[in-house]
Design a protein around this motif. Sequence first.
Motif, PDB file in Angstrom:
ATOM      1  N   ASP A  31       0.830  -1.203   0.000  1.00  0.00           N
ATOM      2  CA  ASP A  31       0.000   0.000   0.000  1.00  0.00           C
ATOM      3  C   ASP A  31       0.868   1.258   0.000  1.00  0.00           C
ATOM      4  OD1 ASP A  31      -2.657   1.158   0.024  1.00  0.00           O
ATOM      5  OD2 ASP A  31      -2.198   1.829   2.065  1.00  0.00           O
ATOM      6  N   ARG A  32       1.976   1.226   0.723  1.00  0.00           N
ATOM      7  CA  ARG A  32       2.886   2.382   0.768  1.00  0.00           C
ATOM      8  C   ARG A  32       3.520   2.650  -0.591  1.00  0.00           C
ATOM      9  NH1 ARG A  32       4.731   6.134   0.014  1.00  0.00           N
ATOM     10  NH2 ARG A  32       6.159   7.465   1.151  1.00  0.00           N
ATOM     11  N   SER A  96      -5.175  -1.821  -0.789  1.00  0.00           N
ATOM     12  CA  SER A  96      -5.615  -0.577  -0.164  1.00  0.00           C
ATOM     13  C   SER A  96      -6.964  -0.766   0.527  1.00  0.00           C
ATOM     14  CB  SER A  96      -5.710   0.536  -1.203  1.00  0.00           C
ATOM     15  OG  SER A  96      -6.098   1.741  -0.601  1.00  0.00           O
ATOM     16  N   ALA A  97      -7.872  -1.459  -0.134  1.00  0.00           N
ATOM     17  CA  ALA A  97      -9.188  -1.704   0.459  1.00  0.00           C
ATOM     18  C   ALA A  97      -9.060  -2.492   1.751  1.00  0.00           C
ATOM     19  CB  ALA A  97     -10.087  -2.445  -0.533  1.00  0.00           C
ATOM     20  N   ALA A  99      -6.313  -2.753   3.792  1.00  0.00           N
ATOM     21  CA  ALA A  99      -5.634  -1.959   4.817  1.00  0.00           C
ATOM     22  C   ALA A  99      -6.566  -0.896   5.395  1.00  0.00           C
ATOM     23  CB  ALA A  99      -4.390  -1.308   4.226  1.00  0.00           C
ATOM     24  N   HIS A 100      -7.273  -0.212   4.544  1.00  0.00           N
ATOM     25  CA  HIS A 100      -8.110   0.882   5.018  1.00  0.00           C
ATOM     26  C   HIS A 100      -9.461   0.397   5.545  1.00  0.00           C
ATOM     27  CE1 HIS A 100      -4.933   3.538   3.978  1.00  0.00           C
ATOM     28  NE2 HIS A 100      -4.881   3.016   2.778  1.00  0.00           N
ATOM     29  N   TRP A 101      -9.871  -0.821   5.183  1.00  0.00           N
ATOM     30  CA  TRP A 101     -11.057  -1.429   5.798  1.00  0.00           C
ATOM     31  C   TRP A 101     -10.807  -1.546   7.295  1.00  0.00           C
ATOM     32  CZ3 TRP A 101     -11.815  -5.490   9.003  1.00  0.00           C
ATOM     33  CH2 TRP A 101     -13.144  -5.874   9.242  1.00  0.00           C
ATOM     34  N   GLU A 103      -8.906   0.284   9.186  1.00  0.00           N
ATOM     35  CA  GLU A 103      -9.014   1.605   9.812  1.00  0.00           C
ATOM     36  C   GLU A 103     -10.475   2.007  10.015  1.00  0.00           C
ATOM     37  OE1 GLU A 103      -5.134   4.011   8.190  1.00  0.00           O
ATOM     38  OE2 GLU A 103      -6.852   3.858   6.848  1.00  0.00           O
ATOM     39  N   CYS A 104     -11.287   1.785   9.002  1.00  0.00           N
ATOM     40  CA  CYS A 104     -12.687   2.212   9.047  1.00  0.00           C
ATOM     41  C   CYS A 104     -13.547   1.367   9.982  1.00  0.00           C
ATOM     42  CB  CYS A 104     -13.298   2.162   7.647  1.00  0.00           C
ATOM     43  SG  CYS A 104     -12.590   3.350   6.503  1.00  0.00           S
TER      44      CYS A 104
END
Length: 123
Positions: A31-32, A96-97, A99-101, A103-104
């Motif tokens: 992701d980075r 990305s989905a 990793a950020h899932w 977070e959300c």
Amino acid sequence: MEWAYNVYEDRCPTRMVLDRLADKWAVLILDRLRGAPVRFNHIRRDIKGISQKVLSQTLKRLERDGLISRAVFPTVPVTVEYALTPLGRTLTDTVSALAHWAECNMDAVLAAQEAYDAAVERR
């Protein structure tokens, strides 16, 4: 559609790829690298908690799998940059989905864990 590989078979080589992609460090690194090429130390600074050894090992595995490329520049000291390969870029939306899932949805996961633990204690 029939595939040449079957992830549900115990000896399928796709299991190795899934194992690699299920690693938190691999997800964060991929992701980075989503944007432009990034230097080793920059990745290490951005991904808090990853050791130099683990970062190096994970980068080597991802490079071996063809997901990232490594470019060395003859500077003093040597500059090394990592970037996604075309194959690695096919994973950007998925990684990305994922990793950020996290977070959300972390609050919901923590609440579910608390509820589960409370129910287990009452048993």
